[in-house]
Design an enzyme around this catalytic site. Structure first.
Site, mmCIF file in Angstrom:
data_model
loop_
_atom_site.group_PDB
_atom_site.id
_atom_site.type_symbol
_atom_site.label_atom_id
_atom_site.label_comp_id
_atom_site.label_asym_id
_atom_site.label_seq_id
_atom_site.Cartn_x
_atom_site.Cartn_y
_atom_site.Cartn_z
ATOM 1 N N GLN A 1 59.251 -71.139 15.247
ATOM 2 C CA GLN A 1 59.473 -70.298 14.089
ATOM 3 C C GLN A 1 58.222 -69.486 13.773
ATOM 4 O O GLN A 1 57.126 -70.030 13.705
ATOM 5 C CB GLN A 1 59.833 -71.134 12.880
ATOM 6 C CG GLN A 1 61.332 -71.257 12.686
ATOM 7 C CD GLN A 1 62.014 -71.695 13.932
ATOM 8 O OE1 GLN A 1 61.691 -72.729 14.449
ATOM 9 N NE2 GLN A 1 62.953 -70.926 14.412
ATOM 10 N N GLY A 2 58.409 -68.196 13.599
ATOM 11 C CA GLY A 2 57.282 -67.320 13.313
ATOM 12 C C GLY A 2 56.775 -66.599 14.536
ATOM 13 O O GLY A 2 55.963 -65.678 14.438
ATOM 14 N N ASP A 3 57.251 -67.013 15.712
ATOM 15 C CA ASP A 3 56.841 -66.345 16.951
ATOM 16 C C ASP A 3 57.847 -65.279 17.361
ATOM 17 O O ASP A 3 57.594 -64.495 18.279
ATOM 18 C CB ASP A 3 56.694 -67.366 18.089
ATOM 19 C CG ASP A 3 55.515 -68.282 17.869
ATOM 20 O OD1 ASP A 3 54.495 -67.810 17.340
ATOM 21 O OD2 ASP A 3 55.601 -69.468 18.215
ATOM 22 N N SER A 4 59.003 -65.256 16.724
ATOM 23 C CA SER A 4 60.041 -64.286 17.052
ATOM 24 C C SER A 4 59.471 -62.883 17.181
ATOM 25 O O SER A 4 58.630 -62.468 16.382
ATOM 26 C CB SER A 4 61.109 -64.258 15.968
ATOM 27 O OG SER A 4 61.968 -65.351 16.065
ATOM 28 N N ASP B 1 68.396 -58.413 21.805
ATOM 29 C CA ASP B 1 67.485 -58.772 20.714
ATOM 30 C C ASP B 1 66.137 -58.051 20.845
ATOM 31 O O ASP B 1 65.107 -58.663 21.132
ATOM 32 C CB ASP B 1 67.293 -60.293 20.684
ATOM 33 C CG ASP B 1 66.697 -60.783 19.372
ATOM 34 O OD1 ASP B 1 66.559 -59.964 18.439
ATOM 35 O OD2 ASP B 1 66.386 -61.988 19.277
ATOM 36 N N HIS C 1 66.429 -59.364 15.608
ATOM 37 C CA HIS C 1 66.757 -60.262 14.492
ATOM 38 C C HIS C 1 65.657 -60.318 13.439
ATOM 39 O O HIS C 1 65.854 -60.908 12.368
ATOM 40 C CB HIS C 1 67.102 -61.667 15.006
ATOM 41 C CG HIS C 1 65.940 -62.487 15.464
ATOM 42 N ND1 HIS C 1 65.626 -62.668 16.795
ATOM 43 C CD2 HIS C 1 65.010 -63.195 14.772
ATOM 44 C CE1 HIS C 1 64.572 -63.456 16.892
ATOM 45 N NE2 HIS C 1 64.176 -63.783 15.676
#
Length: 254
Positions: A200-203, A114, A69
């Protein structure tokens, strides 16, 4: 449910992207680690920060493993910059290398599968992170790390944070997420009381633990979750062992 990609300027240490799950969704927002502590320089030398606001790990010295993603498809791509070799993203010693190609997991449609690979323009001379090829290490306590937000809705971080999260069974995780979870392709981790999670931002960043030789091994990829570090909503990670053969095969084509 939200993917754990980060919108520009947001940092949370979390394993979730905060974009709604939808079929064909392109990019999720990265998240930082919530409840984390600063990582030491060189502690996790294979950690990579990607310019679209995601994390990743060096699968080889020239290929980064991240989340599907976080990218918009497969093919030639020179728009991504990988930053490695530092915990401080503003350090003058940061290694920065552009991408050349991206391979998004075949069949990815926003739910499950993913994972993605990013080929770099040149190798980075740093240690790589071995991936789990069996379910042997899909239990116990895991470590997560990232430059994502340190709280839900927070900003992206300058310094790498780390945290530990315990395994959560598929049965327990399904009680939180129901049919949104793909048990055969995803693994959950977190505390029932919340407080520690990716964000958020660790994906795209790795979830890892020590193997029976004491070496780090990657068992998960930060994928999504309900908010960040909420009680009874563990982080959801791509189960690396499920896709190990596919990742190895895909890497050989880049």
């Amino acid at each position: 449910m939200f993917k754990r990609c980060a919108a520009a300027g947001a940092v949370i240490l979390a394993a979730v992207s905060l974009q709604p799950l939808s079929a064909g969704a392109a990019q999720a927002a990265p998240q930082p680690v919530v409840g984390g502590t600063p990582a030491a320089q060189g502690e996790f030398p294979w950690m990579v920060r990607l310019s679209m606001g995601c994390g990743g790990a060096l699968y080889t010295q020239q290929i980064v493993l991240t989340a599907a993603h976080c990218v918009s498809g497969s093919g030639n791509n020179t728009s991504i910059t990988a930053t490695a070799g530092v915990v401080d993203l503003q350090s003058a010693s940061a290694i920065k290398v552009k991408s050349t190609k991206v391979l998004q997991a075949p069949g990815y449609n926003g739910k499950g599968k993913d994972w993605a690979l990013i080929k770099l323009a040149k190798p980075i001379n740093l240690p790589t992170l071995k991936i789990a090829s069996t379910t042997t290490y899909n239990s116990g306590t895991f470590t997560v790390a990232g430059w994502g937000a340190a709280r839900e809705g927070g900003s992206q971080q300058r310094y790498l944070l780390k945290a530990q999260v315990p395994f959560v069974s598929d049965t327990s995780c399904q009680q939180s997420y129901g049919n949104e979870l793909v048990p055969s392709e995803e693994i959950c981790a977190g505390y029932a009381q919340g407080g520690t999670d990716t964000c958020q931002g660790d994906s795209g960043g790795p979830m890892f633990r020590k193997d029976n030789t004491g070496a780090w091994i990657q068992v998960g990829i930060v994928s999504w979750g309900q908010g960040c570090a909420r009680p009874n909503y563990p982080g959801v990670y791509t189960e690396v062992s499920t896709f190990a053969a596919a990742i190895q095969s895909a890497a050989s084509t880049l």
